[in-house]
Design an enzyme around this catalytic site. Structure first.
Site, PDB file in Angstrom:
ATOM      1  N   ASN A 180       0.871  -1.177   0.000  1.00 52.43           N
ATOM      2  CA  ASN A 180       0.000   0.000   0.000  1.00 52.43           C
ATOM      3  C   ASN A 180       0.904   1.221   0.000  1.00 52.43           C
ATOM      4  OD1 ASN A 180      -1.958   1.665   2.572  1.00 52.43           O
ATOM      5  ND2 ASN A 180      -1.957   2.014   0.396  1.00 52.43           N
ATOM      6  N   GLY A 181       0.726   2.075  -0.996  1.00 54.83           N
ATOM      7  CA  GLY A 181       1.535   3.282  -1.076  1.00 54.83           C
ATOM      8  C   GLY A 181       1.988   3.530  -2.480  1.00 54.83           C
TER       9      GLY A 181
ATOM     10  N   TYR B  71     -10.842  10.931   4.828  1.00 58.23           N
ATOM     11  CA  TYR B  71     -11.675  10.164   3.910  1.00 58.23           C
ATOM     12  C   TYR B  71     -11.312   8.687   3.783  1.00 58.23           C
ATOM     13  CZ  TYR B  71     -12.906   8.226  -0.705  1.00 58.23           C
ATOM     14  OH  TYR B  71     -13.316   7.404  -1.728  1.00 58.23           O
TER      15      TYR B  71
ATOM     16  N   SER C 266     -18.864   9.189   3.673  1.00 58.95           N
ATOM     17  CA  SER C 266     -17.802   9.656   4.564  1.00 58.95           C
ATOM     18  C   SER C 266     -18.083  11.013   5.196  1.00 58.95           C
ATOM     19  CB  SER C 266     -16.458   9.666   3.831  1.00 58.95           C
ATOM     20  OG  SER C 266     -16.147   8.356   3.427  1.00 58.95           O
TER      21      SER C 266
ATOM     22  N   ASP D  58     -19.641  17.632   3.307  1.00 62.26           N
ATOM     23  CA  ASP D  58     -18.866  16.482   2.848  1.00 62.26           C
ATOM     24  C   ASP D  58     -17.492  16.516   3.514  1.00 62.26           C
ATOM     25  OD1 ASP D  58     -18.341  14.150   1.564  1.00 62.26           O
ATOM     26  OD2 ASP D  58     -18.566  14.928  -0.472  1.00 62.26           O
ATOM     27  N   ASP D  59     -16.812  15.363   3.454  1.00 55.94           N
ATOM     28  CA  ASP D  59     -15.480  15.310   4.079  1.00 55.94           C
ATOM     29  C   ASP D  59     -14.455  16.118   3.286  1.00 55.94           C
ATOM     30  OD1 ASP D  59     -16.068  12.505   2.574  1.00 55.94           O
ATOM     31  OD2 ASP D  59     -14.054  13.206   2.126  1.00 55.94           O
TER      32      ASP D  59
HETATM   33  O1  LIG Z   1     -14.526  15.987  -5.100  1.00 57.36           O
HETATM   34  P1  LIG Z   1     -14.506  14.548  -5.474  1.00 57.36           P
HETATM   35  O2  LIG Z   1     -13.423  14.262  -6.479  1.00 57.36           O
HETATM   36  O3  LIG Z   1     -15.835  14.029  -5.880  1.00 57.36           O
HETATM   37  O4  LIG Z   1     -14.007  13.729  -4.218  1.00 57.36           O
HETATM   38  C1  LIG Z   1     -14.551  13.868  -2.938  1.00 57.36           C
HETATM   39  C2  LIG Z   1     -15.729  12.951  -2.728  1.00 57.36           C
HETATM   40  O5  LIG Z   1     -15.356  11.571  -2.974  1.00 57.36           O
HETATM   41  C3  LIG Z   1     -15.484  10.813  -1.785  1.00 57.36           C
HETATM   42  O6  LIG Z   1     -16.694  10.076  -1.768  1.00 57.36           O
HETATM   43  P2  LIG Z   1     -16.832   8.565  -2.260  1.00 57.36           P
HETATM   44  O7  LIG Z   1     -18.050   8.417  -3.059  1.00 57.36           O
HETATM   45  O8  LIG Z   1     -15.561   8.121  -2.927  1.00 57.36           O
HETATM   46  O9  LIG Z   1     -16.904   7.674  -0.958  1.00 57.36           O
HETATM   47  P3  LIG Z   1     -17.793   7.694   0.359  1.00 57.36           P
HETATM   48  O10 LIG Z   1     -19.014   6.868   0.106  1.00 57.36           O
HETATM   49  O11 LIG Z   1     -16.893   7.051   1.389  1.00 57.36           O
HETATM   50  O12 LIG Z   1     -18.127   9.083   0.726  1.00 57.36           O
HETATM   51  C4  LIG Z   1     -15.486  11.827  -0.680  1.00 57.36           C
HETATM   52  O13 LIG Z   1     -16.190  11.350   0.454  1.00 57.36           O
HETATM   53  C5  LIG Z   1     -16.204  12.986  -1.306  1.00 57.36           C
HETATM   54  O14 LIG Z   1     -17.603  12.783  -1.257  1.00 57.36           O
HETATM   55  N1  LIG Z   2      -3.006   2.841  -3.646  1.00 59.23           N
HETATM   56  C1  LIG Z   2      -1.993   2.046  -3.489  1.00 59.23           C
HETATM   57  O1  LIG Z   2      -1.568   1.738  -2.391  1.00 59.23           O
HETATM   58  C2  LIG Z   2      -1.371   1.567  -4.789  1.00 59.23           C
HETATM   59  C3  LIG Z   2      -0.298   0.512  -4.672  1.00 59.23           C
HETATM   60  C4  LIG Z   2       0.528   0.448  -5.953  1.00 59.23           C
HETATM   61  N2  LIG Z   2       1.254   1.683  -6.134  1.00 59.23           N
HETATM   62  C5  LIG Z   2      -0.354   0.135  -7.138  1.00 59.23           C
HETATM   63  O2  LIG Z   2      -0.602   0.991  -7.964  1.00 59.23           O
HETATM   64  O3  LIG Z   2      -0.827  -0.972  -7.235  1.00 59.23           O
HETATM   65 MG   LIG Z   3     -18.138  10.885  -0.281  1.00 61.68          MG
END
Ligand SMILES: O=P(O)(O)OC[C@H]1O[C@H](OP(=O)(O)OP(=O)(O)O)[C@H](O)[C@@H]1O
Ligand SMILES: NC(=O)CC[C@H](N)C(=O)O
Ligand SMILES: [Mg+2]
Length: 506
Positions: A102-103, A259, A305, A367-368
């Site tokens: 992861n990373g 998030y 989130s 939103d987060d």
């Molecule tokens: O501005 P953006 O590029 O849209 O990114 C931000 C949004 O994306 C994520 O939600 P997501 O739907 O991925 O997951 P969640 O259900 O955990 O909120 C995050 O919680 C925001 O709502």
């Molecule tokens: N988000 C990640 O941790 C990505 C792991 C790795 N760099 C990949 O692309 O598979």
């Molecule tokens: Mg969201």
């Protein structure tokens, strides 16, 4: 922010790995994989798609052995559509090693050259994780050249990885016939915890990206793997650990709290849920000061989130909290989907506005974060269509203005809605009537106040400070260039039901 998992158990590990990956699914939706070890033999099954789509009963049966590792992928390099880049990765020498990462490595290209020219190793995909595995393999070969493979030799190999690899890496790996290795980069950017479960036959160990996997599998959290630290658990369940980095300092990624992580996880001793409540409280303070002239009838969270923050914010403001958007539980996280078209479409499929909560009201949507603005643009429009009078929008995080190179797939400035826009311009862009962002100091405080022992964070996407020291403007430019020129292949969406699984064990 992929999800990684490793287990040394006293009975077959396959179901524990499957169940654990399900708990980490929110960290990666594009590919999943499991490798188990029985004696010196690895059994591997991996493929594109969600955990529930990749593993069939026959695959599970073939994953024999009491020890194993798993991975759910959210790509930061290469392609979401490449089954060859699904993890874990395998090398046969020395000993046989499999690895989940992861990373994101920031010097993968240079390492790739070194591996080919100097270490005489071949990397067959565009994945930085395969590079990382080969660096580990080379270092292990060196550290066991004149001695046996033992924990000291393994830790010396990890020290070699720390010397050579730059960027973010939380890793679980297995060495055939020996045991499970886990380590974290010297800044501890990506999370990694471990825990134990007592069994009449001895202690079992679980290592995972998030503590939520331990909770649900019945393991007791021991602690986080420290920055630069490596732990090794041999096949018999003996535990070893060592600090392998010359210098280390904990700087967890703050976006995990905003998030990425599940709210019920505890990362580096900090409850993610508590930090999100704090974000709501601090945002309410700011709203009281700067929005007192606006009349808010109702606070509505953007699921999922945004919920804890919105709840606390409403409490602190003394305004009604209402679930105005219903989330389709079968649509995953949109931010980590590959491709803007897919993300935009999925927001509409995922969230639906109930006009009873909007009609004629001044609503504060919470939103987060706002990153590309995909969600906020659609949501504001949906609120308008549902008859809202005024639409105010609050983000629990500050504007995301800089690319992330440590495991979150946002490498270009052009894709970020806050690039070259101030708050008023972003507000106009998402078509809201008022927009408010958390202040960076308030966000840091919302997290650090939960555990004052952790007071430094990786915050590059908010402030452009890259703690690993090797991220130059030239590097960011080349990343942008690569991404823009490879967009077609990177963003190709695949059919999860195609027969793309790589099966090594049948
Ligand atoms: O501005 P953006 O590029 O849209 O990114 C931000 C949004 O994306 C994520 O939600 P997501 O739907 O991925 O997951 P969640 O259900 O955990 O909120 C995050 O919680 C925001 O709502
Ligand atoms: N988000 C990640 O941790 C990505 C792991 C790795 N760099 C990949 O692309 O598979
Ligand atoms: Mg969201």
């Amino acid at each position: 922010m992929c999800g990684i998992l490793g287990i040394v158990a006293k009975s077959p590990a396959n179901q524990l790995l499957y169940d654990g990956l399900l708990m980490l699914q929110h960290r990666g939706q594009d590919a999943s994989g499991i490798v188990t070890a029985q004696g010196n033999t690895f059994h591997m099954h991996k493929g594109l798609g969600l955990v529930r789509d990749v593993f069939r009963t026959r695959n599970m049966r073939a994953l024999t052995g009491n020890m194993g590792i798993g991975h759910v992928r959210y790509p930061t390099v290469g392609s979401a559509a490449s089954p060859a880049e699904a993890q874990p990765f395998y090398v046969n020498s020395p000993f046989g090693i499999v690895l989940s990462h992861n990373g994101n490595l920031t010097n993968a290209e240079q390492l790739n050259h070194e591996l080919f020219r100097t270490d005489l190793r071949h990397v067959n995909t565009n994945s930085d994780s395969e590079v990382l595995l080969n660096v580990l393999a080379h270092e292990l070969q060196e550290s066991t050249r004149n001695c046996q493979l033992d924990p000291e030799a393994i830790f010396s190999a990890v020290a070699g990885v720390h010397r050579r690899c730059k960027g973010a890496y939380a890793v679980v790996a297995m060495i055939a016939g020996y045991g499970l290795l886990a380590f974290r980069d010297p800044y501890g950017i990506r999370p990694l915890v471990f825990g134990t479960a007592e069994n009449e036959m001895g202690d079992e160990y679980l290592v995972a990206s998030e503590s939520v996997a331990l909770d649900t599998l019945g393991f007791r959290l021991i602690r986080d793997v420290g920055p630069g630290e490596a732990i090794f658990i041999d096949e018999n369940g003996n535990f070893y650990n060592k600090q392998c980095a010359q210098s280390s300092s904990l700087n967890p990624c703050i976006f995990e709290y905003v998030y990425l992580a599940r709210p019920d996880s505890v990362i580096d001793g900090i409850s993610v849920y508590e930090t999100r409540l704090n974000m709501g409280e601090y945002l309410a303070d700011k709203i009281k000061k700067s929005m007192s002239h606006l009349n808010i009838d109702v606070v509505i969270p953007i699921p999922d989130s945004g919920r804890p923050c919105a709840l606390q914010l409403a409490n602190c403001l003394g305004v009604n909290f209402r679930e105005g958007f219903v989330k389709n539980r079968y649509v995953g996280r949109t931010f980590i989907m590959p491709g803007q078209q897919q993300r935009r479409k999925s927001v509409r499929q995922k969230l639906n506005a109930m006009s009873i909560e909007f009609r004629g009201k001044n609503v504060l949507l919470v939103d987060d974060s706002i990153v590309r603005g995909t969600t906020s643009r659609e949501i504001v429009q949906m609120a308008r269509e549902a008859g809202a009078n005024k639409i105010y929008f609050a983000s629990a995080a500050p504007p995301v203005r800089y690319p992330n190179v440590y495991g979150i797939d946002m490498p270009t400035r052009q894709e970020l809605i806050a690039t070259d826009r101030d708050t008023d311009e972003i507000c106009a862009e998402i078509d809201a009537d008022y927009l408010i962002f958390q202040d960076p100091d308030a966000l840091n405080h919302a997290v650090s106040v939960v555990s004052p022992a952790v007071n430094k964070f990786e915050t590059s996407c908010f402030d452009g400070i890259y703690i690993t020291g090797d991220v130059t403007p030239g590097y960011l430019n080349s990343l942008e260039f690569q991404r823009n020129s490879s967009q077609l292949s990177h963003y190709t969406r695949y059919n999860t039901q195609l027969d793309l699984s790589l099966v090594f064990s049948e």
